[in-house]
Motif scaffolding. Structure first.
Motif, PDB file in Angstrom:
ATOM      1  N   ILE A 198     -27.939  -1.369 -23.165  1.00  0.00           N
ATOM      2  CA  ILE A 198     -27.431  -1.309 -21.789  1.00  0.00           C
ATOM      3  C   ILE A 198     -27.473   0.118 -21.254  1.00  0.00           C
ATOM      4  O   ILE A 198     -27.922   0.354 -20.126  1.00  0.00           O
ATOM      5  CB  ILE A 198     -26.010  -1.913 -21.714  1.00  0.00           C
ATOM      6  N   GLY A 199     -27.047   1.082 -22.060  1.00  0.00           N
ATOM      7  CA  GLY A 199     -27.122   2.482 -21.636  1.00  0.00           C
ATOM      8  C   GLY A 199     -28.557   2.899 -21.380  1.00  0.00           C
ATOM      9  O   GLY A 199     -28.854   3.575 -20.393  1.00  0.00           O
ATOM     10  N   THR A 200     -29.459   2.488 -22.239  1.00  0.00           N
ATOM     11  CA  THR A 200     -30.882   2.803 -22.064  1.00  0.00           C
ATOM     12  C   THR A 200     -31.414   2.195 -20.776  1.00  0.00           C
ATOM     13  O   THR A 200     -32.131   2.864 -20.019  1.00  0.00           O
ATOM     14  CB  THR A 200     -31.695   2.288 -23.275  1.00  0.00           C
ATOM     15  N   GLN A 201     -31.046   0.963 -20.486  1.00  0.00           N
ATOM     16  CA  GLN A 201     -31.491   0.331 -19.243  1.00  0.00           C
ATOM     17  C   GLN A 201     -30.956   1.059 -18.018  1.00  0.00           C
ATOM     18  O   GLN A 201     -31.677   1.217 -17.025  1.00  0.00           O
ATOM     19  CB  GLN A 201     -31.076  -1.143 -19.204  1.00  0.00           C
ATOM     20  N   LEU A 202     -29.713   1.504 -18.082  1.00  0.00           N
ATOM     21  CA  LEU A 202     -29.136   2.247 -16.959  1.00  0.00           C
ATOM     22  C   LEU A 202     -29.850   3.580 -16.751  1.00  0.00           C
ATOM     23  O   LEU A 202     -30.172   3.952 -15.620  1.00  0.00           O
ATOM     24  CB  LEU A 202     -27.632   2.446 -17.163  1.00  0.00           C
ATOM     25  N   VAL A 203     -30.117   4.304 -17.842  1.00  0.00           N
ATOM     26  CA  VAL A 203     -30.829   5.581 -17.716  1.00  0.00           C
ATOM     27  C   VAL A 203     -32.259   5.340 -17.242  1.00  0.00           C
ATOM     28  O   VAL A 203     -32.752   6.056 -16.362  1.00  0.00           O
ATOM     29  CB  VAL A 203     -30.789   6.389 -19.030  1.00  0.00           C
ATOM     30  N   LYS A 243     -31.367  10.175 -29.124  1.00  0.00           N
ATOM     31  CA  LYS A 243     -32.278   9.043 -29.297  1.00  0.00           C
ATOM     32  C   LYS A 243     -33.155   8.851 -28.055  1.00  0.00           C
ATOM     33  O   LYS A 243     -34.327   8.520 -28.161  1.00  0.00           O
ATOM     34  CB  LYS A 243     -31.471   7.769 -29.590  1.00  0.00           C
ATOM     35  N   TYR A 244     -32.568   9.092 -26.884  1.00  0.00           N
ATOM     36  CA  TYR A 244     -33.306   8.938 -25.630  1.00  0.00           C
ATOM     37  C   TYR A 244     -34.305  10.081 -25.431  1.00  0.00           C
ATOM     38  O   TYR A 244     -35.212   9.973 -24.634  1.00  0.00           O
ATOM     39  CB  TYR A 244     -32.345   8.845 -24.440  1.00  0.00           C
ATOM     40  N   GLY A 245     -34.126  11.178 -26.132  1.00  0.00           N
ATOM     41  CA  GLY A 245     -35.068  12.292 -26.033  1.00  0.00           C
ATOM     42  C   GLY A 245     -34.590  13.482 -25.221  1.00  0.00           C
ATOM     43  O   GLY A 245     -35.385  14.352 -24.862  1.00  0.00           O
ATOM     44  N   PHE A 246     -33.292  13.560 -24.952  1.00  0.00           N
ATOM     45  CA  PHE A 246     -32.762  14.727 -24.240  1.00  0.00           C
ATOM     46  C   PHE A 246     -32.762  15.934 -25.168  1.00  0.00           C
ATOM     47  O   PHE A 246     -32.627  15.797 -26.375  1.00  0.00           O
ATOM     48  CB  PHE A 246     -31.332  14.450 -23.754  1.00  0.00           C
ATOM     49  N   ASN A 267     -18.455  14.558 -29.120  1.00  0.00           N
ATOM     50  CA  ASN A 267     -18.710  13.166 -28.729  1.00  0.00           C
ATOM     51  C   ASN A 267     -19.933  12.651 -29.498  1.00  0.00           C
ATOM     52  O   ASN A 267     -21.061  12.710 -29.024  1.00  0.00           O
ATOM     53  CB  ASN A 267     -18.930  13.084 -27.218  1.00  0.00           C
ATOM     54  N   LYS A 268     -19.696  12.147 -30.683  1.00  0.00           N
ATOM     55  CA  LYS A 268     -20.784  11.694 -31.546  1.00  0.00           C
ATOM     56  C   LYS A 268     -21.546  10.523 -30.936  1.00  0.00           C
ATOM     57  O   LYS A 268     -22.765  10.423 -31.092  1.00  0.00           O
ATOM     58  CB  LYS A 268     -20.238  11.309 -32.921  1.00  0.00           C
ATOM     59  N   ILE A 269     -20.857   9.642 -30.244  1.00  0.00           N
ATOM     60  CA  ILE A 269     -21.500   8.471 -29.635  1.00  0.00           C
ATOM     61  C   ILE A 269     -22.464   8.916 -28.535  1.00  0.00           C
ATOM     62  O   ILE A 269     -23.624   8.521 -28.510  1.00  0.00           O
ATOM     63  CB  ILE A 269     -20.438   7.489 -29.087  1.00  0.00           C
ATOM     64  N   GLY A 270     -21.974   9.738 -27.615  1.00  0.00           N
ATOM     65  CA  GLY A 270     -22.816  10.212 -26.508  1.00  0.00           C
ATOM     66  C   GLY A 270     -23.971  11.068 -26.988  1.00  0.00           C
ATOM     67  O   GLY A 270     -25.105  10.898 -26.542  1.00  0.00           O
ATOM     68  N   ARG A 271     -23.680  11.970 -27.905  1.00  0.00           N
ATOM     69  CA  ARG A 271     -24.744  12.838 -28.421  1.00  0.00           C
ATOM     70  C   ARG A 271     -25.845  12.026 -29.085  1.00  0.00           C
ATOM     71  O   ARG A 271     -27.032  12.272 -28.855  1.00  0.00           O
ATOM     72  CB  ARG A 271     -24.165  13.847 -29.413  1.00  0.00           C
ATOM     73  N   ALA A 272     -25.472  11.048 -29.900  1.00  0.00           N
ATOM     74  CA  ALA A 272     -26.478  10.225 -30.582  1.00  0.00           C
ATOM     75  C   ALA A 272     -27.335   9.473 -29.578  1.00  0.00           C
ATOM     76  O   ALA A 272     -28.561   9.376 -29.726  1.00  0.00           O
ATOM     77  CB  ALA A 272     -25.798   9.244 -31.538  1.00  0.00           C
ATOM     78  N   PHE A 273     -26.708   8.968 -28.523  1.00  0.00           N
ATOM     79  CA  PHE A 273     -27.460   8.243 -27.492  1.00  0.00           C
ATOM     80  C   PHE A 273     -28.484   9.162 -26.830  1.00  0.00           C
ATOM     81  O   PHE A 273     -29.665   8.810 -26.708  1.00  0.00           O
ATOM     82  CB  PHE A 273     -26.523   7.654 -26.433  1.00  0.00           C
TER      83      PHE A 273
END
Length: 141
Positions: A84-89, A116-119, A107-113
């Motif tokens: 869902i986060g990937t779709q929103l981005v 993974k997305y390539g930021f 923020n381990k959750i946000g950082r991992a996302f």
């Protein structure tokens, strides 16, 4: 379905923010969280371009944009790791080729996302109000 938020969505958005933020930011003190909650309700959501992810007539995630910066990306915890986060981005990236975002280092959750997305990291600094390290990230071309 992703759609622009409506004023009547505010309570669902705030509930998602609270649940996801509590999970991702256990290191933030309660006074700071209370201030952010007020700012979310009265400043950030009204002054940003916010899109919601709706499934079965319920909002389960949202992304708030301030120009090309992700001001907030939150998904109900029970819906984490479902894309869902990937779709929103992906959705906002159609309008904003280069995105930036700030995330607390703890923020381990946000950082991992975002990794993974390539930021990629562009800046690191101490957030004065909370005393925590913030990472400023940008999307790859």
């Amino acid at each position: 379905m992703i759609r622009k938020h409506k004023p009547q969505d505010l309570e669902q958005i705030m509930d998602i923010w609270y649940r996801a933020s509590t999970l991702a930011h256990p290191f933030l003190n309660s006074k700071f969280v209370e201030k952010v909650e007020k700012d979310m309700r009265h400043l950030y959501i009204p002054d940003s371009e916010t899109w919601v992810f709706e499934k079965d007539n319920s909002i389960i995630g949202f992304i708030s944009m301030i120009e090309s910066e992700i001001g907030g990306l939150f998904v109900l915890p029970k819906n984490h790791t479902k894309g869902i986060g990937t779709q929103l981005v992906d959705f906002v990236k159609k309008e904003h080729k280069k995105l930036e975002v700030e995330v607390f280092e703890k923020n381990k959750i946000g950082r991992a996302f975002y990794v993974k997305y390539g930021f990629e990291l562009i800046k690191k600094y101490t957030h004065e109000e909370s005393g925590n390290i913030v990472l400023r990230l940008k999307s790859k071309d």
